[in-house]
Design a protein around this motif. Structure first.
Motif, mmCIF file in Angstrom:
data_model
loop_
_atom_site.group_PDB
_atom_site.id
_atom_site.type_symbol
_atom_site.label_atom_id
_atom_site.label_comp_id
_atom_site.label_asym_id
_atom_site.label_seq_id
_atom_site.Cartn_x
_atom_site.Cartn_y
_atom_site.Cartn_z
ATOM 1 N N GLU A 138 -1.729 9.721 12.160
ATOM 2 C CA GLU A 138 -1.418 11.126 11.915
ATOM 3 C C GLU A 138 -1.529 11.921 13.225
ATOM 4 N N VAL A 145 -9.227 1.383 7.383
ATOM 5 C CA VAL A 145 -8.074 2.181 6.955
ATOM 6 C C VAL A 145 -8.146 3.609 7.478
ATOM 7 N N GLN A 146 -9.329 4.221 7.384
ATOM 8 C CA GLN A 146 -9.448 5.619 7.804
ATOM 9 C C GLN A 146 -9.087 5.783 9.259
ATOM 10 N N LEU A 200 -5.161 5.418 9.641
ATOM 11 C CA LEU A 200 -4.344 6.502 9.100
ATOM 12 C C LEU A 200 -4.536 7.798 9.874
ATOM 13 N N TYR A 259 4.092 6.427 6.101
ATOM 14 C CA TYR A 259 4.024 6.300 7.555
ATOM 15 C C TYR A 259 5.260 5.642 8.156
ATOM 16 N N ASN A 295 0.849 -1.182 0.000
ATOM 17 C CA ASN A 295 0.000 0.000 0.000
ATOM 18 C C ASN A 295 0.889 1.237 0.000
ATOM 19 N N ALA A 296 0.706 2.089 -0.971
ATOM 20 C CA ALA A 296 1.598 3.240 -1.157
ATOM 21 C C ALA A 296 1.731 4.087 0.104
ATOM 22 N N ILE A 297 0.666 4.250 0.844
ATOM 23 C CA ILE A 297 0.698 5.099 2.035
ATOM 24 C C ILE A 297 1.602 4.513 3.114
ATOM 25 N N LEU A 335 -4.572 16.732 13.136
ATOM 26 C CA LEU A 335 -4.623 16.121 11.816
ATOM 27 C C LEU A 335 -3.918 16.982 10.775
ATOM 28 N N SER A 337 -1.386 -5.071 2.694
ATOM 29 C CA SER A 337 -2.626 -4.881 1.945
ATOM 30 C C SER A 337 -3.853 -4.885 2.846
ATOM 31 N N TYR A 338 -3.782 -5.655 3.932
ATOM 32 C CA TYR A 338 -4.968 -5.804 4.768
ATOM 33 C C TYR A 338 -4.621 -5.659 6.233
#
Lengths: 451, 451
Positions: free
Chosen positions: B397, B389-390, B393, B168, B162-164, B419, B383-384
């Motif tokens: 943050e 996810v929200q 992340l 992180y 996952n790119a994000i 945030l 991936s999982y």
């Protein structure tokens, strides 16, 4: 990277234009019936066309938004996760505070005739700092007999436009962590914009100033770009050369004074002594930086005066070169260094790593074994670099592994190849590991060199 | 992230089914002419349908592959760059050396009855290390009167699925760099697999062992997961509590001995003293780790014996818990710590940061101001994850900015919100910055506390 799936679907298959047989036969019989039949025939034609268009609409919908059973559960889940991630990223990137007047300013309020300053004018920094050091013996400006250095680098606070960018930022900071651990250097990784006006490449100026004033125990601030990697893990800065100087920067005096070339110096890796002179230079350097009309106009002056410079807004490197060639009094304390690669332009180096490993050894720092390999123009974090993506990414991978081999040597490993993330043993396990510590720990070699 | 554009296009507009008037009138006149006209009329109808289908085909092509002028040059360029990047990533990820027999092994050759060892058996490490330290006075095991600590963390050598994730990981290591700079701790960031058999979460075992044996000057090795963040920048490990122990790990004795719960301890953040005892524990811990049948079988034993454990292969945490409850002789040197959050499970903490800022202050390290916030189960690199996810992340943050505020305080800034990547001033510029150094540099407060 699940985003690929949705994009690579081919065009949907369209249904043929043949109407169902039953419908056509009935229409023909009706036609033989005359004008009334003609009306019915026309109506049936319209129905046929409507059904055809309806089918095509459905196929188009399936093709573009994945409606229906074409997407597997995994793809839908990936898709949902990607959309969720993007939504959050957009939220983070577009952070706007409606109560903050700064966010509502569209035009900078810098008067072109003003002299921009980085902060409150300080005139007695050398005295103040000296006094502070004498009162704070627990925070000396030397570490193990060497001047205390703070390596400063950083990147944007939001994810890179190109996903691979964050991965290479990560590898780049690991590379710096390794060098700095070996050489007793502290690191500050900045991800904040301290000054809205001095954005982009100019952001290092307010950052350097802030760190100097907040860390009086630090003797040298060493700025290093995020796209610059250490490739000689043994080489140490010859600080004794710079005892009478306050700035050390890689460049070429001929390019600087005779040709006034816009690449005569490189601000991707340079040192500033923590002193009044440096604060003054920063103040003299900053005025071309404020974004908007000031930076645009300044860019024109720089393009007009520096050889080879393309037309674009003022950048910190060109501005520094222009400053030093026009106010040459600064030069007495600037050391233009090119006896080793404090900055090493990557294109001429990365293909020679195998040859270097064969012929030379770490510690040289120059073209035989470059101290720093700097990926100028690659911009892996942004959308557009000046070089082909493949060339940049594989070259950065090679530089990273070339350096990592020098770190792994102590632990008994090396990469299988300069493009390989995998490692292999270079010596057998042993019940007496300390012999290798004495032999391979770079810090021990450095100790012996200085004794 | 340019991928969004292609995915969010709506269905193409289809042309209406009304035939052009001119064509219809001509067809009607022809029809009045009889059977021959009927043939022509049918032909014209077919032509109409063909043109209609042709138009729709073109629209579908434009919608799915960007054929024609709908795609700007930028999007095509982005697309090409993304494909090029992915191709290179695939090449790097799939690195296989055809000459290396290790790459051609599909099954591990571990005999289930063998005792797996991490390396050559060492039995005199305490003596050897002590001798080495006495001979290498320049490499003491203390720094400014405190035991020398090496913080160890790491991540996979290839880009995250996952790119994000890489973003992180980058923020996470910056967070660790800040804490370690303030507290005089060295960092080793590992991106290499030292042992093919001990992969995944087991990789920390051979890594810790290798670092112990290669760094005799280090007194404590502190393993910390990449998904764990420092959230109390002031708190320091109370090392004097552990002078008679060799391992410090967060957990609960009741959960451990009475309930044998699989989450009684957390191996996301723990310390190992550099000594023979630790080498022996690592050797006793490792046997459940080798991937394949050994790890699978071991997983069944762990699930059968540990409360609440789901069925999956053996993980290092469960294996350690099982080891300590079955061979309780190890416990005399293990300190199960829960007076502060050496590991702090994120879900109960991240929503309370504002409340903490209002009521408490850094330095407490416990539920009032957690030392470490650990994002167990979020897996931003994979991936999982186990959570939405929200939630993960935005929580990461928040934790990052909560910690960063404590670092930025020295420089006179803080984030606009937890945030927000943007910062704002918390005090005015000054011509006498050293007053704030004395007041806000955490190291000075730590100094005063210990005096």
């Amino acid at each position: 990277m699940g985003q690929e799936g949705a994009q690579k679907r081919g065009p949907s298959t369209l249904p043929t234009s043949t109407a169902p047989n039953g419908g056509a036969r009935s229409a023909r019989s009706l036609l033989r019936g005359g004008a009334g039949n003609r009306q019915i025939h026309k109506t049936l034609n319209n129905i046929k066309i409507t059904i055809l268009c309806g089918l095509v609409t459905i196929l188009v919908l399936r093709g573009t938004i994945g409606f229906g059973s074409l997407s597997s559960d995994n793809e839908l889940e990936n898709q949902a996760m990607i959309e969720e991630t993007n939504r959050i990223l957009a939220e983070i990137r577009s952070d706007k505070d409606p109560d903050d007047p700064e966010d509502n300013q569209n035009q900078p309020t810098i008067n072109l005739n003003d002299t921009y300053t980085l902060g409150a004018k300080i005139s007695n920094w050398d005295e103040e700092r000296s006094l502070w050091l004498s009162r704070n013996q627990d925070f000396p400006n030397t570490v193990n007999g060497k001047a205390r250095i703070l390596l400063v680098t950083g990147s944007q606070p939001t994810p890179c436009d190109n996903a691979i960018g964050d991965h290479y930022l990560l590898k780049s900071i690991k590379n710096k962590i390794d060098y700095c651990r070996i050489h007793g250097i502290e690191i500050a990784y900045n991800m904040a914009h301290l000054d809205k006006e001095l954005s982009g490449y100019w952001a290092k100026l307010p950052l350097i100033r802030r760190l100097m004033l907040s860390h009086p125990e630090v003797e040298w601030i060493w700025w290093m770009d995020s796209d610059a990697l250490f490739t000689d893990m043994v080489f140490e800065l010859p600080l004794s050369k710079y005892k009478d100087h306050n700035m050390v920067i890689h460049g070429y005096p001929d390019l600087l004074f005779n040709q006034k070339s816009w690449i005569a110096l490189n601000t991707g890796s340079f040192l500033f002594r923590n002193c009044q002179w440096s604060l003054d230079l920063l103040d003299d350097w900053a005025p071309m930086g404020p974004r908007g009309p000031v930076r645009e106009e300044a860019g024109k002056i720089l393009t007009a005066n520096l050889k080879g410079r393309p037309a674009f807004e003022a950048d910190d490197q060109s501005a520094l070169i222009y400053l030093l060639v026009t106010k040459t009094e600064w030069m007495s304390k600037v050391f233009v260094e090119n006896s080793y690669f404090l900055h090493g332009y990557w294109a001429g180096l990365v293909d020679r790593y195998e040859e270097m490993m064969e012929k030379y050894h770490p510690g040289l720092g120059d073209e035989r074994w470059p101290f720093v390999t700097h990926f100028v123009g690659c911009k892996p974090c942004g959308s557009y670099g000046d070089y082909p993506v493949q060339r940049c990414l594989s070259s950065m991978e090679r530089a990273f592994n070339f350096a990592d081999n020098q770190v792994l040597k102590l632990y008994g490993f090396r990469h299988r190849g300069l493009l390989s993330p995998k490692i292999k043993r270079i010596r057998n396990e042993t019940a007496t590991p300390l012999q290798y510590v004495d032999q391979f720990d770079i810090r021990h070699s450095a100790q012996e060199t200085s004794n």
